[in-house]
Motif scaffolding. Structure first.
Motif, PDB file in Angstrom:
ATOM      1  N   UNK A  28       0.841  -1.189   0.000  1.00  0.00           N
ATOM      2  CA  UNK A  28       0.000   0.000   0.000  1.00  0.00           C
ATOM      3  C   UNK A  28       0.875   1.238   0.000  1.00  0.00           C
ATOM      4  N   UNK A  29       0.837   1.970  -1.115  1.00  0.00           N
ATOM      5  CA  UNK A  29       1.694   3.144  -1.234  1.00  0.00           C
ATOM      6  C   UNK A  29       0.940   4.439  -0.957  1.00  0.00           C
ATOM      7  N   UNK A  30      -0.200   4.347  -0.256  1.00  0.00           N
ATOM      8  CA  UNK A  30      -0.999   5.542  -0.008  1.00  0.00           C
ATOM      9  C   UNK A  30      -0.347   6.467   0.993  1.00  0.00           C
ATOM     10  N   UNK A  31       0.579   5.946   1.812  1.00  0.00           N
ATOM     11  CA  UNK A  31       1.256   6.768   2.798  1.00  0.00           C
ATOM     12  C   UNK A  31       0.501   6.928   4.089  1.00  0.00           C
ATOM     13  N   UNK A  32      -0.636   6.237   4.268  1.00  0.00           N
ATOM     14  CA  UNK A  32      -1.365   6.273   5.535  1.00  0.00           C
ATOM     15  C   UNK A  32      -1.623   4.846   5.997  1.00  0.00           C
ATOM     16  N   UNK A  33      -1.747   4.672   7.303  1.00  0.00           N
ATOM     17  CA  UNK A  33      -1.783   3.330   7.886  1.00  0.00           C
ATOM     18  C   UNK A  33      -2.808   3.269   9.012  1.00  0.00           C
ATOM     19  N   UNK A  34      -2.948   2.093   9.612  1.00  0.00           N
ATOM     20  CA  UNK A  34      -3.940   1.879  10.666  1.00  0.00           C
ATOM     21  C   UNK A  34      -3.239   1.471  11.954  1.00  0.00           C
ATOM     22  N   UNK A  35      -3.699   2.040  13.051  1.00  0.00           N
ATOM     23  CA  UNK A  35      -3.207   1.686  14.381  1.00  0.00           C
ATOM     24  C   UNK A  35      -4.301   0.890  15.088  1.00  0.00           C
ATOM     25  N   UNK A  36      -3.973  -0.339  15.493  1.00  0.00           N
ATOM     26  CA  UNK A  36      -4.925  -1.226  16.153  1.00  0.00           C
ATOM     27  C   UNK A  36      -4.539  -1.407  17.624  1.00  0.00           C
ATOM     28  N   UNK A  37      -5.529  -1.748  18.442  1.00  0.00           N
ATOM     29  CA  UNK A  37      -5.253  -2.077  19.837  1.00  0.00           C
ATOM     30  C   UNK A  37      -6.468  -2.651  20.512  1.00  0.00           C
ATOM     31  N   UNK A  38      -6.308  -3.041  21.764  1.00  0.00           N
ATOM     32  CA  UNK A  38      -7.422  -3.622  22.532  1.00  0.00           C
ATOM     33  C   UNK A  38      -7.218  -3.303  24.007  1.00  0.00           C
ATOM     34  N   UNK A  39      -8.312  -3.076  24.706  1.00  0.00           N
ATOM     35  CA  UNK A  39      -8.278  -2.827  26.139  1.00  0.00           C
ATOM     36  C   UNK A  39      -9.039  -3.943  26.830  1.00  0.00           C
ATOM     37  N   UNK A  40      -8.404  -4.567  27.802  1.00  0.00           N
ATOM     38  CA  UNK A  40      -9.010  -5.695  28.516  1.00  0.00           C
ATOM     39  C   UNK A  40      -8.954  -5.434  30.015  1.00  0.00           C
ATOM     40  N   UNK A  41      -9.797  -6.162  30.757  1.00  0.00           N
ATOM     41  CA  UNK A  41      -9.722  -6.067  32.213  1.00  0.00           C
ATOM     42  C   UNK A  41      -8.687  -7.063  32.731  1.00  0.00           C
ATOM     43  N   UNK A  42      -8.543  -7.157  34.054  1.00  0.00           N
ATOM     44  CA  UNK A  42      -7.517  -8.029  34.635  1.00  0.00           C
ATOM     45  C   UNK A  42      -7.773  -9.507  34.353  1.00  0.00           C
ATOM     46  N   UNK A  43      -9.004  -9.846  33.932  1.00  0.00           N
ATOM     47  CA  UNK A  43      -9.309 -11.229  33.573  1.00  0.00           C
ATOM     48  C   UNK A  43      -9.161 -11.511  32.098  1.00  0.00           C
ATOM     49  N   UNK A  44      -8.731 -10.496  31.318  1.00  0.00           N
ATOM     50  CA  UNK A  44      -8.545 -10.687  29.890  1.00  0.00           C
ATOM     51  C   UNK A  44      -9.780 -10.447  29.053  1.00  0.00           C
ATOM     52  N   UNK A  45     -10.856  -9.954  29.665  1.00  0.00           N
ATOM     53  CA  UNK A  45     -12.094  -9.690  28.929  1.00  0.00           C
ATOM     54  C   UNK A  45     -12.066  -8.286  28.337  1.00  0.00           C
ATOM     55  N   UNK A  46     -12.543  -8.153  27.103  1.00  0.00           N
ATOM     56  CA  UNK A  46     -12.551  -6.858  26.450  1.00  0.00           C
ATOM     57  C   UNK A  46     -13.400  -5.842  27.195  1.00  0.00           C
ATOM     58  N   UNK A  47     -12.932  -4.583  27.246  1.00  0.00           N
ATOM     59  CA  UNK A  47     -13.643  -3.502  27.934  1.00  0.00           C
ATOM     60  C   UNK A  47     -14.239  -2.563  26.886  1.00  0.00           C
ATOM     61  N   UNK A  48     -15.577  -2.548  26.749  1.00  0.00           N
ATOM     62  CA  UNK A  48     -16.208  -1.679  25.742  1.00  0.00           C
ATOM     63  C   UNK A  48     -16.347  -0.243  26.221  1.00  0.00           C
ATOM     64  N   UNK A  49     -16.564   0.655  25.275  1.00  0.00           N
ATOM     65  CA  UNK A  49     -16.904   2.060  25.531  1.00  0.00           C
ATOM     66  C   UNK A  49     -15.823   2.812  26.312  1.00  0.00           C
ATOM     67  N   UNK A  50     -14.561   2.438  26.128  1.00  0.00           N
ATOM     68  CA  UNK A  50     -13.441   3.155  26.724  1.00  0.00           C
ATOM     69  C   UNK A  50     -12.903   4.138  25.692  1.00  0.00           C
ATOM     70  N   UNK A  51     -12.765   5.393  26.079  1.00  0.00           N
ATOM     71  CA  UNK A  51     -12.229   6.402  25.167  1.00  0.00           C
ATOM     72  C   UNK A  51     -10.719   6.237  25.028  1.00  0.00           C
ATOM     73  N   UNK A  52     -10.224   6.288  23.790  1.00  0.00           N
ATOM     74  CA  UNK A  52      -8.791   6.217  23.520  1.00  0.00           C
ATOM     75  C   UNK A  52      -8.409   7.441  22.692  1.00  0.00           C
TER      76      UNK A  52
END
Length: 452
Positions: A132-156
């Motif tokens: 992809x030569x568009x010069x722009x890219x995507x940043x991915x990530x995930x927020x989980x709790x101490x048990x490894x479960x995904x945490x919804x509706x968290x502002x990043x």
């Protein structure tokens, strides 16, 4: 006995005289200087890990000494060669997967430090991930709790270069930022009632998408990170807020200039003397300053406070601004331990207010410190982050004087701050002077921000 760094420096001026010599008592030999510069992407962010070589011959030894030294640029793209003697040199960058324009720069050292014009680096098309030569890219990530479960509706928040964005996590705790150009960015999650580990992550986008390892969130249970230390329309504060800043620093004594970029992040709160403060760090996770907002006043500590007494380890002085707020004890303010009122947000234009006055006698000399604040009124300000209307303009004036030993030493620092509604400081200008002339200048402007 307590001593401030400023007093030690001024006191030493009364005791030292004469020329610098080596241990034998002879002159220390040929003078040497620094050669510095920066390697940048087109966006203006730094390129880390570029091998920069300076080569050439010295001129103060008949041209017989050959210089060939290589250093690596830091994450802001800065490099510096030290102990370089007079002569003509070539500075050349090299890094796998990159091309540079220009391919080299000439540097002539002649009795002073040299600042080399910046060099721009470009990622070769074949190294662009996925073709992809568009010069722009995507940043991915995930927020989980101490048990490894995904945490919804968290502002990043994502801030850096000329870009500032925010998003919220989906039902699985995942988030993404698309269309991100090459550059250096800081990401930080924030949600009331939670703290996150790590509190922020610094990333560099270099021709590929970036995936962030999981942030881990947990509910607050008191202690650092769980409190609230106030907020204001012109000084909005919240846990994990980010302000990314571009700075230009000039040392007028040796002609040295320094351009760099950094972020300040609100890393939760800390209780000091039973009072809650926002704890601010920079994007190297180094301590920056403590701040709180109460009754339309911004409080913080003087930049020469011994933060070791507060359980904070730092290799440099507090840096959000040069000084700060007043003790609630009713005693005379002590610049070593007390807070000071830096900004009064409830005064009329043209109002000057006291921040602190202090005096002491040591080393056979009298020392005085005085801080005054002035609210000048409103201005519209344009910086990289945008155009902001109705900014409140403040001048913070600091005067330090040492009188004794038959001489007088004076230091004056004037700081101008522009505060935009719902953003905070968007522009800062600092000028330091001694008894006779201006010695140092700093200009800062906001280039991105995220306030959860």
């Amino acid at each position: 006995m307590k001593h401030t760094l400023a007093f030690l420096v001024l006191g030493a001026a009364f005791l030292l005289s004469g020329c610098l010599m080596d241990d034998s008592g002879n002159d220390s030999g040929p003078d040497t200087y620094s050669v510095s510069g920066k390697i940048l992407y087109e966006s203006g962010s730094g390129i880390e890990g570029v091998l920069v070589t300076i080569s050439g011959r010295t001129s103060d030894s008949g041209g017989s000494d050959i210089i060939n030294v290589t250093v690596a640029s830091d994450y802001r793209g800065n490099y510096v060669f030290k102990n370089i003697r007079n002569g003509s040199y070539t500075v050349t960058p090299a890094k796998g997967g990159f091309t540079f324009t220009p391919g080299s720069r000439e540097a002539t050292v002649n009795g002073m430090n040299v600042s080399v014009a910046s060099i721009t680096g470009y990622i070769k098309p074949e190294t662009n991930g996925g073709g992809d030569n568009s010069g722009v890219y995507t940043v991915y990530g995930r927020i989980v709790d101490t048990g490894g479960n995904g945490m919804p509706d968290i502002t990043v928040g994502l801030a850096g270069d000329t870009l500032s964005l925010s998003t919220v996590t989906d039902g699985n705790g995942a988030f993404s930022f698309r269309g991100i150009p090459n550059g250096t960015y800081t990401l930080s999650p924030g949600s009331e009632g939670f703290v996150f580990s790590p509190p922020f992550v610094k990333i560099i986008v270099r021709g590929n998408d970036v995936t962030i390892y999981n942030f881990i969130g947990r509910e607050t249970e008191g202690g650092q990170g769980s409190g609230f230390a106030g907020s204001h329309t012109y000084y909005p504060m919240s846990s994990n807020a980010i302000w990314t800043i571009r700075a230009h620093e000039t040392d007028l004594l040796d002609g040295y200039t320094y351009d760099y970029q950094f972020s300040r992040i609100v890393n939760g709160t800390k209780v000091i003397n039973n009072i809650e403060y926002w704890m601010i760090v920079n994007d190297d996770d180094e301590f920056d300053s403590f701040v709180r907002i109460d009754s339309n006043t911004v409080y913080t500590f003087a930049d020469f406070v011994n933060f070791g007494d507060l359980g904070v380890s730092t290799g440099k002085s507090a840096g959000l601004f040069p000084t700060l707020t007043k003790a609630a004890s009713g005693n005379e303010p002590d610049p070593h331990v007390d807070e000071l009122p830096l900004l009064r947000l409830d005064v009329n234009p043209g109002t000057t207010y006291d921040i602190m006055s202090w005096s002491n006698s040591e080393y056979g000399a009298n020392f005085t410190l005085t801080w005054l604040g002035t609210y000048d009124g409103e201005e519209d300000i344009t910086v990289t982050a945008g155009t902001f209307s109705g900014c409140r303009k403040y001048e913070i004036a600091y005067y330090a004087a040492a009188v004794g030993g038959g001489s007088t030493q004076i230091e004056i620092t004037r700081t101008m701050l522009w505060l935009a509604p719902n953003v905070g400081i968007v522009k800062k200008s600092v000028e330091k002077s001694d008894s006779y002339k201006t010695t140092w200048k700093l200009e800062e402007e906001l280039i991105g921000y995220s306030i959860p």
